[in-house]
Design a protein around this motif. Structure first.
Motif, PDB file in Angstrom:
ATOM      1  N   VAL A 220       0.835  -1.206   0.000  1.00  0.00           N
ATOM      2  CA  VAL A 220       0.000   0.000   0.000  1.00  0.00           C
ATOM      3  C   VAL A 220       0.869   1.255   0.000  1.00  0.00           C
ATOM      4  N   VAL A 224       0.546   4.005  -2.933  1.00  0.00           N
ATOM      5  CA  VAL A 224       0.132   5.376  -2.640  1.00  0.00           C
ATOM      6  C   VAL A 224       1.213   6.359  -3.088  1.00  0.00           C
ATOM      7  N   VAL A 263      -6.141   1.750  -4.616  1.00  0.00           N
ATOM      8  CA  VAL A 263      -5.983   1.117  -3.309  1.00  0.00           C
ATOM      9  C   VAL A 263      -7.103   0.113  -3.062  1.00  0.00           C
TER      10      VAL A 263
END
Length: 338
Positions: A220, A224, A263
């Motif tokens: 993640v 991001v 995500v």
């Protein structure tokens, strides 16, 4: 949106049916004798033959597949040759513990990964960015069982801060029984105000959840960071900068919104990975769940249980993908028009 949801649901049903058939065929290809396991090591040839007839193992493979698929649709997933109990009953009894660990790990992974990716993008090419990228690489590369043993040694054996294994203290849970609300023990204890049980369950869940969270947090954070850096060139992001918004607001209020769809999509993949990854974690932490059940089923050549675990994991993964697809369509109506 309704047509899109119906189309995705229909595709999920077809995939689930394919998983059932393929898993059944693969399990039958394994050289084993379920009738012998069911009857016991001292059973005679006549007893094993009788068990084969009772379990339907003497029928053609096509008939066995048809019978199994029909049974699955009725909620009959067969009988475990090891426990002599319905496989579905065993799975439903163990699923809350595994699901609790997976969801806790994903929550920790998101709570760590999103801010870390934001920090790395904010200070791109500088020390915080290097630190986040190095930490993400280490977190994604470290073997699961090794990290579990490391945390056990440090926090349980050396410091004595957390339990080394198990899902809860039997004495604490016997004195403070948890009332079932959602099926997730820790959440139920919190919702019902059972502080003693909640604290004990949290202590036992913390280390396994941290192990499960190590890979999601890394993935993640990198996603991001990459998404924010890609969004930096978007016209509305440049407009926000030209209007004098501080860089923190530009990334946090404007650019970060563009990362939610990727995500969300990634979370479905991570959920499937985390669900399978818990099998090793449960073995190391002696945590009762699907992982230990599957390991014991493989060791005892319990084919119905192995097929049941595989099918349940596949169905949960399909459900997670379907939920993510519908959430993405809700966030971006253009997806529902495809």
């Amino acid at each position: 949106m309704i047509r899109y949801a119906a189309r995705r649901s229909g595709l999920a049903v077809l995939v689930a049916l394919g998983v059932v058939v393929l898993t059944f065929l693969l399990a039958r290809a394994v050289p084993s004798d379920p009738a012998g396991v069911w009857a016991g090591p001292r059973a005679s040839a006549a007893e094993r033959a009788r068990v084969r007839v009772e379990l339907g193992l003497d029928r053609p493979v096509t008939a066995q597949i048809a019978s199994y698929v029909t049974g699955v649709l009725r909620g009959d997933w067969g009988l475990s040759v090891r426990t002599h109990r319905p496989v579905l009953a065993d799975l439903l009894a163990l699923l809350p513990g595994t699901l609790q660990m997976v969801l806790a790990g994903l929550a920790v992974g998101l709570a760590v990964g999103v801010p870390a990716g934001l920090v790395a993008a904010r200070w791109y090419g500088r020390a915080p960015d290097t630190l986040v990228r190095s930490g993400a690489l280490l977190s994604a590369s470290i073997p699961t069982f090794w990290l579990a043993l490391l945390l056990q040694t440090l926090f349980a054996s050396r410091l004595g801060l957390l339990p080394i294994a198990g899902s809860g203290d039997r004495q604490v849970l016997a004195a403070h029984p948890v009332t079932t609300v959602t099926g997730l023990p820790l959440l139920d204890a919190v919702l019902t105000g059972n502080g003693a049980a909640a604290a004990d369950l949290f202590d036992h869940l913390l280390l396994p959840a941290l192990v499960v969270a190590s890979y999601p947090a890394a993935v993640v954070a990198r996603l991001v960071r990459a998404s924010l850096l890609d969004a930096a060139g978007e016209p509305h992001i440049q407009m926000a900068r030209s209007l004098g918004f501080p860089e923190r607001a530009v990334l946090g209020r404007f650019a970060l919104r563009l990362t939610w769809n990727p995500v969300l999509q990634l979370n479905a993949l991570i959920f499937g990975y985390a669900l399978v990854n818990t099998f090793l974690v449960e073995e190391v932490f002696d945590y009762p769940g699907l992982g230990r059940y599957a390991a014991e089923a493989v060791r005892s050549l319990d084919v119905p249980a192995v097929v049941g675990v595989t099918l349940l994991v596949a169905l949960l993964y399909l459900a997670a993908n379907l939920a993510v697809d519908l959430a993405q369509a809700a966030l971006d109506p253009r997806i529902g028009l495809r």
